[in-house]
Design a protein around this motif. Structure first.
Motif, PDB file in Angstrom:
ATOM      1  N   SER A  94       0.851  -1.197   0.000  1.00 46.80           N
ATOM      2  CA  SER A  94       0.000   0.000   0.000  1.00 46.80           C
ATOM      3  C   SER A  94       0.881   1.239   0.000  1.00 46.80           C
ATOM      4  O   SER A  94       1.955   1.258   0.611  1.00 46.80           O
ATOM      5  CB  SER A  94      -0.920   0.001   1.216  1.00 46.80           C
ATOM      6  OG  SER A  94      -0.162  -0.063   2.403  1.00 46.80           O
ATOM      7  N   SER A  95       0.429   2.281  -0.689  1.00 48.34           N
ATOM      8  CA  SER A  95       1.237   3.483  -0.856  1.00 48.34           C
ATOM      9  C   SER A  95       0.820   4.581   0.117  1.00 48.34           C
ATOM     10  O   SER A  95      -0.371   4.713   0.439  1.00 48.34           O
ATOM     11  CB  SER A  95       1.097   3.992  -2.293  1.00 48.34           C
ATOM     12  OG  SER A  95       1.702   5.259  -2.437  1.00 48.34           O
ATOM     13  N   PRO A  96       1.773   5.382   0.578  1.00 43.39           N
ATOM     14  CA  PRO A  96       1.400   6.551   1.394  1.00 43.39           C
ATOM     15  C   PRO A  96       0.540   7.542   0.619  1.00 43.39           C
ATOM     16  O   PRO A  96      -0.157   8.358   1.231  1.00 43.39           O
ATOM     17  CB  PRO A  96       2.758   7.168   1.755  1.00 43.39           C
ATOM     18  CG  PRO A  96       3.755   6.067   1.585  1.00 43.39           C
ATOM     19  CD  PRO A  96       3.236   5.212   0.492  1.00 43.39           C
ATOM     20  N   LEU A  97       0.574   7.456  -0.711  1.00 45.05           N
ATOM     21  CA  LEU A  97      -0.263   8.345  -1.520  1.00 45.05           C
ATOM     22  C   LEU A  97      -1.710   7.885  -1.568  1.00 45.05           C
ATOM     23  O   LEU A  97      -2.567   8.598  -2.079  1.00 45.05           O
ATOM     24  CB  LEU A  97       0.295   8.431  -2.948  1.00 45.05           C
ATOM     25  CG  LEU A  97       1.744   8.914  -3.098  1.00 45.05           C
ATOM     26  CD1 LEU A  97       2.117   8.987  -4.575  1.00 45.05           C
ATOM     27  CD2 LEU A  97       1.922  10.274  -2.443  1.00 45.05           C
ATOM     28  N   GLY A  98      -1.973   6.688  -1.070  1.00 45.59           N
ATOM     29  CA  GLY A  98      -3.340   6.174  -1.043  1.00 45.59           C
ATOM     30  C   GLY A  98      -3.621   5.080  -2.045  1.00 45.59           C
ATOM     31  O   GLY A  98      -4.643   4.405  -1.959  1.00 45.59           O
ATOM     32  N   GLY A  99      -2.715   4.862  -2.993  1.00 43.28           N
ATOM     33  CA  GLY A  99      -2.928   3.835  -4.008  1.00 43.28           C
ATOM     34  C   GLY A  99      -2.023   2.642  -3.807  1.00 43.28           C
ATOM     35  O   GLY A  99      -1.873   2.142  -2.699  1.00 43.28           O
TER      36      GLY A  99
END
Length: 433
Positions: free
Chosen positions: A419-424
């Motif tokens: 999972s990305s800190p950017l939300g994706g």
């Protein structure tokens, strides 16, 4: 492998130790305590004096002879009450004392014996016990002798076991190296052993299995390669025919359908190209490694992307330096990840690379819908696509991520989804240094 033989060695040592205690207690039970026998032999002179000199005296001379022994001996002889002697001995020894036997206490370097069961030596002797102290008994020396005996037995057992284990260890180490080489893509790796080797039957089976796997993979690769090449011919013919048809078509609807079919052909041609690329990534022999500046390769990847509305950020560590890798393959892997991010990102993509302990970590982040945790491994399988990507706008063939993982694996690295800190979604490449 070393852990197996270490455990085996520990098991053998524990077994020998347990066997030592079992032998000791069994002999003690059946034939008496061996340490007591040694102590009795060391005190044999004092016992002889008592039995052959003092006991052979007439009743009226018994004490006189005992006093004579006291004068010439360093051993201290005392007459003590029977109750005191019984209190000084454990339960099993009291029975021996009551029966008139000599009871040896090696720990205190003394022995006990009743003066007379019938009280005939002198008045009161029936209730008295003769105690001899400071006997020339050295149990420590006896213990050292017993320990040395068991150590010699243990060494005599361990030496042949070690020699036998060494041959097995060498054979298993050789098989382990073959398995590593075969797993890394060297399909010609085989275990070469003499028929006299301990693990030769196992090596034969592993070699047979390796040959079978190599044949199957070569057949699969040959089939995939042949089919892909054979498809190129009808695809080229269809493209040529569609171009002629489009040139002659005057009906707008017909021209639209021809252009749609041309799009299908381009898609099919792209699929064939990706299948051919997949077939080339099955062996490390296709790896052409050379020292390259990693930052330059990543910068080139950002320039190779098609135009898009997304914002692409690039954060590269200044200390990335040089790495030994195949420039083309790594660029293909990173570009596949960036194109995948372009398909699903809402508006932002981040490419980053940093030095870590023992390697380099490259991450590709997007702010799209992300990947469900239960499907993060499945997305690397060939032709696997998430449900939301099955439309023609974003679909592809489900080969890009699989090709990326294979390209990274050929470099000895790993690729995982997270999972990305950017939300994706985030894809992480780890390359060893």
């Amino acid at each position: 492998m070393n852990r197996i033989f270490f455990r085996f060695f520990v098991l053998v040592m524990l077994s020998i130790t347990a066997a030592t205690f079992v032998i000791y207690f069994a002999f003690s039970r059946l034939f008496g305590d061996p340490l007591e026998d040694i102590a009795r032999r060391q005190a044999a002179a004092q016992i002889f004096l008592l039995e052959q000199y003092v006991d052979q005296a007439p009743p009226d001379e018994w004490l006189a002879r005992l006093n004579n022994v006291r004068i010439v001996s360093d051993v201290r002889y005392d007459l003590i009450p029977l109750a005191e002697a019984r209190n000084a001995l454990p339960g099993g020894r009291r029975v021996q004392l009551d029966n008139g036997e000599i009871v040896l206490d090696a720990a205190s370097r003394s022995f006990y014996r009743r003066v007379d069961l019938e009280g005939e030596r002198y008045i009161g002797s029936h209730e008295e016990v003769l105690r001899a102290q400071n006997l020339p008994v050295d149990i420590d020396q006896a213990l050292k002798m017993e320990a040395l005996r068991y150590v010699i037995v243990a060494v005599a057992l361990l030496v042949p076991i070690a020699l036998w284990s060494r041959t097995h260890w060498q054979g298993l180490q050789s098989l382990s190296r073959v398995a590593d080489e075969f797993g890394s893509g060297k399909l010609t790796a085989r275990a070469l052993m003499k028929p006299s080797a301990a693990v030769y039957p196992l090596a034969e089976r592993i070699n047979h299995m390796a040959e079978r796997i190599e044949d199957l993979l070569e057949a699969q690769k040959s089939l995939l390669h042949s089919v892909s090449h054979e498809l190129r011919t009808p695809i080229a013919r269809l493209e040529f025919g569609l171009e002629l048809l489009d040139a002659r078509a005057k009906d707008p609807d017909l021209s639209k359908r021809v252009r749609a079919m041309e799009g299908d052909l381009r898609e099919l041609n792209s699929l064939v190209n990706e299948l051919l690329d997949m077939s080339k990534l099955d062996s490390a022999r296709n790896l052409q490694a050379e020292p390259v500046m990693l930052a330059e390769v990543l910068q080139e990847c950002t320039q190779m992307l098609p135009p898009a509305e997304h914002t692409l950020e690039c954060r590269l560590d200044e200390e990335l330096g040089e790495l030994e890798l195949d420039r083309r393959l790594l660029a293909r892997a990173v570009c596949n990840l960036l194109r995948n991010a372009q398909k699903y990102a809402s508006g932002r993509i981040l490419l980053a690379a940093t030095r870590t302990e023992g390697g380099v970590e490259i991450t590709v982040d997007d702010d799209g819908p992300g990947i469900p945790e239960e499907e993060r491994e499945k997305v690397f399988e060939p032709f696997y696509r998430l449900d939301r990507s099955r439309d023609r706008a974003t679909g592809g063939f489900g080969l890009g991520l699989s090709i990326a993982r294979k390209a990274v694996a050929l470099h000895g690295g790993s690729l995982r989804a997270d999972s990305s800190p950017l939300g994706g979604a985030r894809f992480v490449i780890h390359l060893p240094t």
